[in-house]
Design an enzyme around this catalytic site. Structure first.
Site, PDB file in Angstrom:
ATOM      1  CE  LYS A 173      -1.808   2.435   3.381  1.00 36.63           C
ATOM      2  NZ  LYS A 173      -1.689   3.815   2.873  1.00 36.63           N
ATOM      3  N   GLY A 177       7.546   4.724   7.880  1.00 38.13           N
ATOM      4  CA  GLY A 177       6.683   5.875   8.120  1.00 38.13           C
ATOM      5  C   GLY A 177       6.967   6.492   9.471  1.00 38.13           C
ATOM      6  CB  SER A 178       5.013   8.806  11.511  1.00 33.31           C
ATOM      7  OG  SER A 178       3.864   8.085  11.888  1.00 33.31           O
ATOM      8  CB  THR A 179       8.152   7.387  15.667  1.00 33.04           C
ATOM      9  OG1 THR A 179       9.431   7.411  15.029  1.00 33.04           O
ATOM     10  CG2 THR A 179       8.283   6.687  17.006  1.00 33.04           C
ATOM     11  CD  GLU A 189      13.474   3.940   7.397  1.00 33.23           C
ATOM     12  OE1 GLU A 189      13.409   4.851   8.259  1.00 33.23           O
ATOM     13  OE2 GLU A 189      13.406   4.138   6.182  1.00 33.23           O
ATOM     14  CB  CYS A 195      13.124   8.704   7.742  1.00 30.45           C
ATOM     15  SG  CYS A 195      13.832   7.676   6.466  1.00 30.45           S
ATOM     16  CD  GLU A 216      10.975  12.298  11.425  1.00 30.15           C
ATOM     17  OE1 GLU A 216       9.984  11.654  11.815  1.00 30.15           O
ATOM     18  OE2 GLU A 216      11.800  11.847  10.612  1.00 30.15           O
TER      19      GLU A 216
END
Lengths: 488, 298
Positions: free
Chosen positions: A193, A245-247, A267, A301, A398
């Site tokens: 996706k 993607g995001s944490t 990641e 990232c 971030e």
């Protein structure tokens, strides 16, 4: 140092005429369906969403929104295909992956243009970095397909099964390649996706995969937002989740997969430290700072979003950095001279603007070059924050945009402590002419990748991944095969 | 006084190469291309430095300098003619009435292997003959041996001998081996009184490269910020196509900017470059490339 009243601006006088990349060879359909079991099919609930060009707010195409029902169909197709695909010899699987790589290379220019249209990144980057790197990943992993027994001797490597892969919007096609290539080479089948703001190149990739003759169901590409991703993560018949993607979302996925049989690699975010010592080649280090934070509008990232400069050269570095920023060209992503493109989405622009407001409120000194930004679309001038400390929010969190927080340091121990003083651990950069110092830092910095005298360099042979809240598991290189294999 | 050479900035060859690659990927089209090409013509030091040069050849070259291609409207003349001292008076006479300068190489060009006395005599001769600009070479042997003071003093003496004439100091970067040495030599030349720093004689390979030019521009910027004095730069040798010339201008434009974007501070040392630029200019006007036979070779 200056003892004369000199004009310190070095303004460029020669304005380059527009040099837009041609779009005449690009074919984009008005509407894209879901690619499941080798065919493009309409979503069960018939819902679609628009994908927007972030540089001018224009709608490019309508894209299907996959619901849990569609995810189920896709996972079943992948499950069905797994048996024969995983039993195919490594050499045969490798041929398919090679074929995808070659087709991909042949159509590189078309993919580059669509990547810039849909995501806002400058064509210089999509043409010279994203697309060639993505092709190289397919080539590289195609080579491993028939050598797994040699890669992991006496361990009898076997594919895991159905992999659910969820990728971000900052490098849509490159991340698809990072995920698909090792999964296919090792004999897994995939439900992938892409992010909802940048689905087009993945859907073009689906067309290419269809043309390549890859057996049906081996790769399924479905589009949608967070809920679609959640349906993949929570589907009971998915054996492995790979997420970039995001944490925050990463944490959700880890909770959701806890207690299940699903293997997981994440990641996630980063707040990379870029460290400049006084003996560094300063001019090249300044270029490294530019690459580290303004590459892809800072939507990276592993961006070097925290700059540490040794006190003795801080004035020089900042002066040169400001000068260099004046010559950055911001504008139409499709113009070949553009250095910085559009912010990927309205939502991300708001996030970044919010952080800039926080930085100002925290009392940091801001610097932005004088540049005209286009009226329509999502735009932000490259930004520096000076006089910040580890306690500033803009240093801790971030931002995922072209915003750099600059601190100075005196000693090596001090900078190591500060660089590691973050929940993230994805990347770092070291600039010095001294080899021993480089090794000292690579051993002591808590980061998945440490670049020396360069930044943001990627290669399919090199493993990439994070420590701490930047995630776990490695992509690229021999290490990148492991997450897609089980050993007996 | 000889500047402190121990704390000079250093350069990373790989990083400089990457930066140059990025300059070269700039796409120069339509009106910016025409403007750039015309600017490049106005910055050329049209050069002939051969043992077989004659007065006739020099006179022909001077006519070409004043009339690069009369069928193109608003075409500037080149900046200067660059010859050996023995042809300075010929060139000066041939260029009368134009504002094209006469530059003369000097100081035992191209090797510089002679006594200081001979170099000063030669320089004075060229100036007496009417040279507006002197292109001297540094003593590379002394430089590489670490005798920086010698190199500095020599440049300063030649500067004195120049009187009103502008001094261009040729570093001959092809013999200096490293970018750090290029920076060091630039520093010595600028502090010793150079008006211009120049990459090469054209007699040694490699001649001008974008990498050394970039390092020299960086040195010029730092010198300007320290002293307020603007030093010019002249890449010379091997710049034979319009495309390469435009790439040099991109580097100049983005590093030093508008104050340096004119013939007072930037020159190309070249001979065959003019015709290639003319060919490109005619192409932008007519949409077609003309055969080289339509462009005069002088």
């Amino acid at each position: 140092m200056r003892n004369h009243d000199t004009d310190t601006t070095f303004k460029a006088s020669w304005k380059y005429s527009e040099a837009p990349e041609s779009t005449s060879h690009v074919q984009i359909k008005k509407q894209y369906d879901l690619y499941i079991d080798g065919n493009f099919v309409k979503p069960v609930k018939g819902k679609y969403f628009d994908t927007i060009n972030p540089s001018n707010d224009q709608k490019i195409a309508r894209v299907a929104e996959a619901t849990a029902e569609d995810v189920d169909i896709a996972v079943k197709a992948a499950r069905k295909a797994f048996k024969s695909w995983s039993n195919l010899s490594g050499r045969e699987r490798g041929k398919y992956v090679f074929r995808i790589a070659r087709l991909f290379q042949e159509r590189a220019r078309e993919f580059a243009v669509i990547e810039s249209l849909d995501g806002g990144k400058p064509i210089r980057e999509s043409r010279d970095i994203d697309i060639p790197l993505a092709a190289n990943h397919f080539f590289y992993y195609a080579g491993w397909a028939d050598k797994l027994l040699y890669a992991f001797p006496n361990r009898n490597p076997k594919p895991i099964g159905v992999a659910g892969q969820i990728i971000p919007w900052n490098f849509p096609l490159l991340m698809a390649a990072w995920k698909l290539a090792p999964a296919l080479a090792t004999g897994n089948t995939v439900v992938l996706k892409p992010a909802e703001t940048t689905p087009l190149t993945a859907l073009k990739l689906a067309e290419l995969i269809q043309q390549s003759g890859l057996p049906k169901g081996v790769v399924n590409i479905i589009t949608g937002a967070g809920e679609t991703g959640a349906s993949i993560v929570n589907h009971p018949d998915v054996d492995k989740i790979a997420f970039t993607g995001s944490t925050a979302v990463g944490k959700y996925i880890q909770k959701a997969t806890a207690g299940t049989h699903k293997k997981l690699t994440l990641e996630l975010g980063g707040k990379g430290a870029n460290i400049i010592f006084e003996d560094a080649a300063i001019d090249q280090a300044v270029e490294g700072i530019i690459d580290a934070i303004f590459f892809n509008q800072g939507h990276v990232c592993c961006a070097g979003s925290r700059l540490f400069v040794q006190e003795s050269v801080a004035d020089l570095v900042i002066r040169k950095l400001k000068h260099r920023m004046e010559s950055l060209i911001i504008g139409d992503p499709l113009d070949k001279n553009t250095d910085i493109g559009a912010i990927n989405s309205k939502k991300q622009l708001e996030t970044i603007q919010n952080y800039i407001a926080i930085g100002l409120k925290e009392g940091a000194e801001i610097y932005q070059p004088k540049c005209e930004l286009p009226k329509k679309g999502n735009w932000l001038a490259p930004t520096l924050f000076l006089n910040v400390s580890q306690s500033h929010k803009i240093v801790q969190e971030e931002i995922f945009g072209p915003v750099l927080a600059i601190q100075t340091f005196r000693t090596i121990d001090e900078v190591i402590e500060k660089a590691n003083n973050t929940p993230y651990g994805l990347s770092a950069g070291v600039w010095t002419q001294k080899g021993s110092r480089i090794f000292h830092l690579t051993q002591n910095l808590n980061a998945g990748v440490v670049w020396a005298n360069t930044f943001n360099k990627f290669d399919p042979t090199s493993p990439f991944g994070g420590y701490k809240e930047s995630g776990f598991g490695r992509e690229g290189g021999l290490h990148g095969l492991k997450p897609y294999l089980k050993f007996e | 006084m000889l500047p402190d050479l121990n704390n000079l900035p250093v350069y990373d060859q790989t990083g400089v190469n990457e930066r140059i690659q990025r300059f070269c990927s700039r796409s120069i089209k339509t009106s910016s291309k025409t403007a750039g090409l015309k600017l490049a013509i106005s910055m050329i030091d049209l050069t002939t430095l051969e043992g077989k040069d004659t007065k006739g050849k020099v006179r022909q070259l001077c006519y070409k300098a004043m009339h690069p291609h009369d069928s193109i409207k608003d075409l500037p003349t080149v900046a200067a003619i660059c010859v050996y001292p023995s042809y300075v008076s010929t060139a000066k006479k041939a260029l009368q009435g134009s504002d094209i300068k006469v530059a003369s190489v000097s100081t035992a060009f191209p090797s510089g292997q002679s006594s200081l006395e001979a170099k000063l005599t030669e320089t004075k001769f060229a100036v007496e003959q009417g040279a507006d600009e002197i292109d001297m070479v540094i003593s590379r042997g002394q430089f590489l041996a670490g005798n920086y003071q010698y190199v500095f003093d020599e440049i300063a003496s030649v500067k004195e001998a120049c009187g009103q004439a502008h001094l261009k100091v040729i570093l001959e970067t092809g013999e200096l081996d490293t970018l750090d040495n290029v920076r060091k030599a630039s520093e010595i030349a600028m502090f010793a009184g150079a008006d211009f720093i120049k990459t090469s004689t054209g007699k040694i390979q490699p001649a001008a490269t974008m990498q050394v030019t970039y390092v020299m521009l960086d040195a010029i910027q730092d010198f300007y910020l320290r002293t307020g004095k603007m030093i010019g730069i002249k890449p010379a040798g091997g710049i034979s196509t319009a495309k390469i010339a435009l790439q040099y201008l991109v580097i100049l434009n983005e590093v030093l900017g508008e104050k340096w974007m004119n013939k007072n501070y930037f020159r190309f040392g070249a001979s065959s470059l003019v015709n290639d630029i003319l060919m490109q200019l005619v192409k932008t006007e007519t949409g077609m490339y003309q055969s080289p036979i339509y462009f005069s070779k002088d």
